[in-house]
Design a protein around this motif. Structure first.
Motif, short mmCIF file in Angstrom:
data_model
loop_
_atom_site.label_atom_id
_atom_site.label_comp_id
_atom_site.label_asym_id
_atom_site.label_seq_id
_atom_site.Cartn_x
_atom_site.Cartn_y
_atom_site.Cartn_z
N LEU A 219 49.58 44.46 35.45
CA LEU A 219 48.73 45.44 36.09
C LEU A 219 47.43 45.94 35.19
O LEU A 219 47.75 45.94 33.96
N THR A 220 46.53 45.64 35.61
CA THR A 220 45.19 46.10 34.78
C THR A 220 44.71 47.46 35.51
O THR A 220 44.50 47.60 36.68
N ASN B 294 43.86 36.10 41.29
CA ASN B 294 43.80 36.57 42.73
C ASN B 294 44.84 37.83 42.81
O ASN B 294 45.64 37.85 43.71
N PRO B 295 44.62 38.71 42.18
CA PRO B 295 45.58 39.82 41.95
C PRO B 295 45.18 40.58 43.42
O PRO B 295 44.00 40.81 43.94
N LEU B 296 46.09 41.64 43.74
CA LEU B 296 45.96 42.61 44.50
C LEU B 296 44.79 43.76 43.83
O LEU B 296 45.29 44.30 42.67
N VAL B 297 43.70 44.29 44.64
CA VAL B 297 42.73 45.09 44.09
C VAL B 297 42.71 46.57 44.90
O VAL B 297 42.60 46.33 45.79
N ILE B 298 43.04 47.42 43.94
CA ILE B 298 43.04 48.82 44.78
C ILE B 298 41.91 49.71 43.94
O ILE B 298 42.03 49.71 42.73
N THR B 299 40.91 50.38 44.80
CA THR B 299 40.16 51.16 44.18
C THR B 299 40.17 52.79 44.48
O THR B 299 40.46 52.77 45.84
N LEU B 300 40.06 53.54 43.65
CA LEU B 300 40.33 54.93 44.24
C LEU B 300 39.18 55.92 43.64
O LEU B 300 38.73 55.69 42.61
N ARG C 207 41.70 40.20 48.02
CA ARG C 207 42.74 41.31 48.44
C ARG C 207 42.16 42.48 48.05
O ARG C 207 42.41 43.03 46.77
N LEU C 208 41.36 43.29 48.71
CA LEU C 208 40.92 44.42 48.32
C LEU C 208 41.33 45.69 49.13
O LEU C 208 41.11 45.56 50.51
N LEU C 209 41.77 46.87 48.66
CA LEU C 209 42.20 48.04 49.38
C LEU C 209 41.22 49.00 48.74
O LEU C 209 41.28 49.55 47.51
N HIS D 216 50.97 38.16 42.76
CA HIS D 216 50.03 37.61 41.76
C HIS D 216 49.33 38.88 40.86
O HIS D 216 48.50 38.67 40.23
N GLY D 217 50.14 40.03 40.89
CA GLY D 217 49.64 41.16 39.87
C GLY D 217 48.91 42.10 40.68
O GLY D 217 48.41 41.92 41.94
N ALA D 218 48.41 43.36 40.16
CA ALA D 218 47.53 43.94 40.76
C ALA D 218 46.33 44.69 39.40
O ALA D 218 46.72 44.73 38.48
N VAL D 219 45.42 45.13 40.24
CA VAL D 219 44.16 45.59 39.56
C VAL D 219 43.97 47.10 40.05
O VAL D 219 43.87 47.19 41.18
N LEU D 220 44.11 47.99 39.18
CA LEU D 220 43.59 49.76 39.88
C LEU D 220 42.48 50.13 39.00
O LEU D 220 42.36 50.20 38.08
N ALA D 221 41.44 50.22 40.08
CA ALA D 221 40.06 50.89 39.30
C ALA D 221 40.07 52.44 40.09
O ALA D 221 40.15 52.63 41.14
#
Length: 595
Positions: free
Chosen positions: A2-3, A17-23, A36-38, A61-66
């Motif tokens: 997780l980043t 290719n991680p799952l990417v979520i932006t808040l 893969r972007l939410l 494949h992991g995740a990124v939280l912005a």
């Protein structure tokens, strides 16, 4: 894994290719287009709900939280909750299964673990079998007791601060602990009402002090825990899982998790429907002191004069390994992603307990990673005016519940013979394989998967040693199954009034026959001895004839003293058909409530 980043998402953040979520209002580096972007506008309930619906497979494949800086400042707690959810999904369902042979692997990330990867668990289960067949699952506790307040003792460093309050709290709350907090109970002069045993590591028996009386305590244990050495010390046992669904007609377990023993402790507490649930020692961080900041234990914690982390620093600090984190009391400590995932799971369960049963959940250590909005911080002495509980009601309820929901014994015998057939085949394969090949030729043998549970914790690079471990485990599995079948044969023959041989010394004959008579009232006994402590030295069986005697008798009982005297010979003979009397009497055999 997780980043977490603020405001700007760059190529450096996206690897593999991680799952990417932006808040909130986050920007992306020019030309960046994650596969893969939410995108979510905020950290509110709708956003949390959307993240909760993400299939677990998306995390492989992991995740990124912005997160936007504005949102990190104005809605920090909600952002942190989302971050903890992501950590929970990644650690529980991706990282653990890919690392640890012992955990379930719903996403199939750990690869082929081999046909015998859980053999050590099967050995433990067979060694526990007399108790597994004689005591019910925790399902029997559902609705069996009136609501009672509960105190959970976990092994965080802050637990030491509870010692002055422990005796008074124990008068007012049922005490639930783990093996690792038994020593605290002994030193504080309190007796736990329930001990929860989830850990399957073989060292666990070392945490059960020999000088501690557990005869008024109940054990809630995993069926494959290596517990056979201490099961007999408890007032009774409830199993927290279903070791063989075919013997019960269903599959059941209390709330459980491979993340931490904290979770089944909450599951046990939930069965008791407590109006108040106190938690102590649930730091989920290193070196915490009750009611205070991290103290620098093991050189990992921030000092008491460390500066509190800003919201941005706290959110972006989360990395694989140890990292600084804001504790529930506002101080800075050191935690891990596993601890954070455990905190999230515990908070989720506690919130459900509040909704379903109105339980008040309190963290009386007043530190650690648990969210104070769920586990409210409270001083231990705030509960010292509560009324004393009636443990007679508790113990009577536990005893009643322990007589319900026992497994099908006919099915148990069939299971044993089926597993013995498999074990005999494995033993023959192991002997044949190792006889015809050099160790280095067997490095990839499926039989070596039997060593994975042990060598994950105790790495062994040498193939010859791994082969030896695999063969010993297979042999132990086979021999334990044979012993259990002999135990059933003994029970059947005793119930039919057959005469059974007992090898013992003359001066222990009457005592052992009396004990066996109580356990097997229909059986008849023929006692024999090979030594006598008098000048005549008469014997009813010569040592010379002992090997043939054991071969000719499908069941023979031997006293511990007799076995010690004949150890030079017995250790070389098959042990399939002989049972040590004292071990038999210490366990509930035949299955029932004999011990």
């Amino acid at each position: 894994m997780l980043t977490t980043c603020l405001d700007l998402l760059t190529r450096d953040h996206i690897q593999g290719n991680p799952l990417v979520i932006t808040l909130g209002a986050c920007q992306m580096e020019e030309g960046l287009s994650p596969a893969r972007l939410l995108r979510l506008p905020d950290a509110g309930p709708a956003s949390m709900s959307a993240i909760g619906r993400i299939p677990l497979a998306e995390y492989r494949h992991g995740a990124v939280l912005a997160v936007s800086s504005l949102l990190a400042e104005t809605d920090y707690q909600a952002v942190r909750r989302i971050q903890k959810h992501l950590v929970f999904c990644l650690i529980k369902y991706v990282w653990f299964p890919s690392q640890d042979t012992s955990t379930p692997d719903p996403l199939g990330l750990g690869g082929d673990k081999g046909p015998l990867a859980h053999l050590l668990y099967q050995v433990n289960t067979m060694e526990n079998l007399p108790h597994l067949l004689s005591w019910p699952r925790t399902k029997s506790l559902t609705g069996a007791l009136p609501p009672m307040p509960v105190l959970l003792l976990l092994p965080g460093d802050s637990l030491d601060g509870l010692a002055p309050f422990a005796p008074a709290l124990a008068e007012r709350f049922l005490v639930l602990c783990l093996s690792k907090t038994l020593a605290f109970c002994r030193n504080a002069g309190i007796t736990p009402d329930i001990v929860v045993q989830l850990d399957t590591h073989g060292e666990q028996h070392n945490f059960y002090p020999d000088d501690m009386d557990l005869s008024n305590s109940w054990l809630l244990a995993l069926s494959c825990a290596p517990a056979s050495r201490y099961l007999h010390r408890f007032a009774g046992i409830f199993w927290i899982d279903t070791f063989h669904p075919g013997l019960f007609g269903d599959t059941y377990e209390i709330r459980n998790s491979w993340l931490s023993s904290f979770i089944p402790m909450l599951g046990a507490a939930e069965l008791l429907r407590p109006p108040s649930l106190l938690v102590a020692g649930a730091d989920l961080a290193f070196g915490c002191r009750a009611g205070g900041p991290c103290t620098g234990g093991d050189g990992l914690c921030a000092t008491t004069d460390s500066q509190p982390l800003s919201n941005a620093e706290d959110l972006t600090a989360v990395v694989k390994g140890s990292f600084a984190a804001r504790l529930g009391n506002g101080q800075t400590g050191i935690t891990t992603m596993q601890f954070m995932a455990t905190a999230y799971e515990a908070e989720t369960i506690a919130a459900e307990m509040v909704i379903k049963g109105g339980t008040g959940c309190y963290n009386i250590s007043r530190t650690g990673m648990l969210d104070p909005a769920v586990f409210e911080h409270a001083d231990p002495d705030a509960f010292l005016t509560a009324p004393a509980i009636d443990r007679t009601v508790f113990r009577q309820g536990m005893e009643r519940a322990s007589r319900a929901g026992l497994p099908n014994l006919t099915g148990a015998k069939r299971m044993l013979y089926e597993q013995l057939g498999t074990a005999e085949t494995l033993a023959r394969q192991a002997e044949a394989l190792t006889a015809d090949a050099e160790p280095e030729e067997l490095a990839d043998s499926p039989l070596l998967s039997a060593t994975k549970l042990l060598t994950h914790l105790h790495p062994v690079a040498d193939t010859a040693t791994r082969i030896h471990i695999a063969r010993e485990l297979i042999r132990r599995y086979r021999d334990t199954l044979r012993q259990r079948i002999t135990g059933f044969r003994l029970a059947d023959w005793a119930d039919r009034g057959k005469t059974l041989p007992l090898l013992c010394h003359p001066d222990e004959r009457d005592r052992l026959l009396a004990a066996l008579g109580q356990r097997f009232p229909k059986a008849r006994w023929r006692s024999l001895h090979t030594w006598e402590n008098n000048a005549n030295r008469t014997a009813t069986l010569t040592v010379r004839d002992l090997p043939q005697f054991l071969h000719d008798h499908p069941v023979t009982l031997i006293s511990r003293r007799y076995a010690d005297c004949a150890d030079y010979l017995l250790r070389l003979l098959p042990k399939d058909t002989s049972l040590i009397v004292e071990e038999l009497l210490a366990a509930p055999w035949p299955p029932g409530r004999g011990a």
